[in-house]
Design an enzyme around this catalytic site. Structure first.
Site, short mmCIF file in Angstrom:
data_model
loop_
_atom_site.label_atom_id
_atom_site.label_comp_id
_atom_site.label_asym_id
_atom_site.label_seq_id
_atom_site.Cartn_x
_atom_site.Cartn_y
_atom_site.Cartn_z
N ASP A 135 -64.86 101.36 61.38
CA ASP A 135 -63.88 102.06 60.54
C ASP A 135 -64.57 102.95 59.50
O ASP A 135 -65.26 102.45 58.62
CB ASP A 135 -63.00 101.01 59.84
N ASP B 106 -60.67 109.29 58.69
CA ASP B 106 -60.31 107.89 58.89
C ASP B 106 -60.10 107.55 60.35
O ASP B 106 -59.13 107.98 60.97
CB ASP B 106 -59.04 107.59 58.08
#
Ligand code: NAG
Ligand code: NAG
Ligand code: NAG
Length: 414
Positions: free
Chosen positions: A286, A107
């Site tokens: 992201d 992440d």
């Protein structure tokens, strides 16, 4: 005079110190990563992505609060449903010595590394409880527990005394053990009761001299398989075999709240006519988001240009075969470079339609609604369906983001 000589003395010392250490740093360390797709989980990936987007926007407004409780109070107000991300890229990461292996979501949109969602923490002689509580909410899930320090092993990289959250409760992370948070370290501010920041695995490895640069190179590839190991993380460098052409960097955007993340400025046009879909604005890249999310007004322009209709089952835009035949490229203008997002890149892999609650014969678009209008400082999220088409580098030391085309940029996999 006295001050001058003191200054001089200091200067001499500084020179002597900086001339001394010649640290031999290791070559970049690479780690294979797997794409996993949980078909039994919540099918609506758009809901999960929108919930995450909402919290990403709010989180930054709470970045200066000292206690995890205060963050929690604000996040409770967001009131987003907890859903399973359904699609994730994971890495096998060792914690402890001897190490227990955990499957962690990669992440760049968060920066705490934590375990315990599924497999329980196995403490060893290297485990140190810091005595502080830790808690992070992601919109598409959350965890809270205790903050430890332990040895983390990533491929051949052994990172000692790394901050690791150990979840006592978590939601939204079925089938994975936690998160490998590799975003900006500032995002860890206020996540523990002790306050301050928790260096990311990249920060700690760099500080220890184990990698030569405080950056991470990320390679994803499009796939039609539900589970496949086809990605790669490179700690401390980039893997030139994974991209074609030049790697071009842009600075992290200065517009808040995108500036708190791996944020960039970008505009988007459609087709050979150069129809503006999104005027130059700030948003983020992201790996924890599946789709390419655009502010609602920008998505409306894309919908008009493509003739797509909203599909109620998946929440995604849908086009007919005839519209697909006429679909043109989207052009992402980032810095001085234009990245072509081909018609094939714009559609969800058809082999995986039923896995997201769609129909096998339909054609769904991966560009979807952010759930808020433009002009809010975070107007798009280039999720991993975008990143699967371009090599991606987060260079935190120089506050910049790099992109390059790959042999998959024009692939017709989908
Ligand atoms: C998939 O998700 C379900 C429910 O969300 C969970 O029970 C299961 O363990 C997950 N399976 C895998 C393989 O991740
Ligand atoms: C989708 O749902 C909306 C309202 O919930 C409804 O008005 C619309 O007709 C539905 N569209 C389709 C194609 O079923
Ligand atoms: C992809 O195709 C376009 C035109 O169809 C071409 O200009 C571009 O160079 C190709 N990109 C790569 C990375 O092969």
């Amino acid at each position: 005079m006295a001050r001058l000589s003191a200054l001089f003395a200091l200067t001499v010392v500084a020179v002597a110190v900086s001339a001394k250490p010649i640290v031999i740093r290791d070559a970049p360390v690479t780690l294979s990563i797997a794409r996993r797709f949980n078909t039994t989980g919540v099918a609506n990936i758009l809901k999960a992505d929108q919930a995450r987007a909402k919290v990403l926007k709010v989180r930054s407004q709470t970045s200066n609060v000292a206690s995890a409780n205060a963050v929690g109070a604000v996040l409770a107000d967001v009131n987003v449903p907890v859903t399973n991300g359904a699609v994730t890229y994971t890495a096998s990461v060792g914690v402890g010595s001897p190490a227990t292996t955990y499957d962690l979501i990669i992440d760049t949109g968060s920066s705490n590394t934590w375990i315990g969602a599924d497999k329980a923490y196995v403490k060893t002689s290297t485990s140190v409880n810091t005595g502080s509580k830790v808690s992070v909410s992601y919109g598409s899930g959350s965890f809270s527990g205790e903050e430890y320090k332990d040895t983390v092993t990533i491929g051949s990289l052994v990172i000692k005394s790394q901050g690791v959250g150990v979840a006592s409760t978590s939601s939204g992370f079925d089938g994975v053990d936690g998160i490998l948070g590799i975003g900006p370290v500032d995002l860890t501010e206020g996540t523990t009761s002790a306050g301050g920041q928790i260096p990311t695995v990249v920060n700690t490895a760099f500080a220890a001299g184990s990698i030569g640069a405080n950056l991470i190179g990320i390679s994803f590839e499009p796939t039609t398989s539900e589970s496949v190991t086809n990605g790669e993380l490179t700690f401390g460098g980039v893997d030139a075999s994974k991209y074609t052409g030049a790697l071009t960097y842009v600075p992290i955007t200065s517009t808040s709240p995108a500036s708190d993340y791996v944020g960039i400025d970008q505009s988007i046009t459609y087709g050979s006519a150069g129809t503006t879909i999104l005027s130059s604005t700030a948003g983020i890249t992201d790996t924890g988001t599946t789709l390419v999310l655009l502010a609602s007004d920008a998505l409306a322009k894309y919908q008009k240009a493509t003739g797509a209709v909203l599909d109620n089952n998946t929440g995604l835009l849908k086009i007919t075969s005839a519209q697909f035949a006429k679909l043109q490229s989207l052009f992402f203008h980032i810095g001085g470079t234009t990245y072509e997002f081909t018609p094939n890149a714009q559609i969800w892999p058809r082999a995986l339609n039923t896995a997201i609650g769609g129909s096998a014969s339909s054609i769904y678009l991966v560009t979807a609604d952010l759930g808020s209008p433009s002009g809010e400082g975070l107007d798009f999220i280039d999720g991993y369906t975008f990143l699967e088409r371009f090599y991606y580098v987060y260079d935190s030391a120089n506050s910049r983001v790099g992109f390059a085309t790959t042999s998959f940029t024009n692939a017709t996999t989908n």
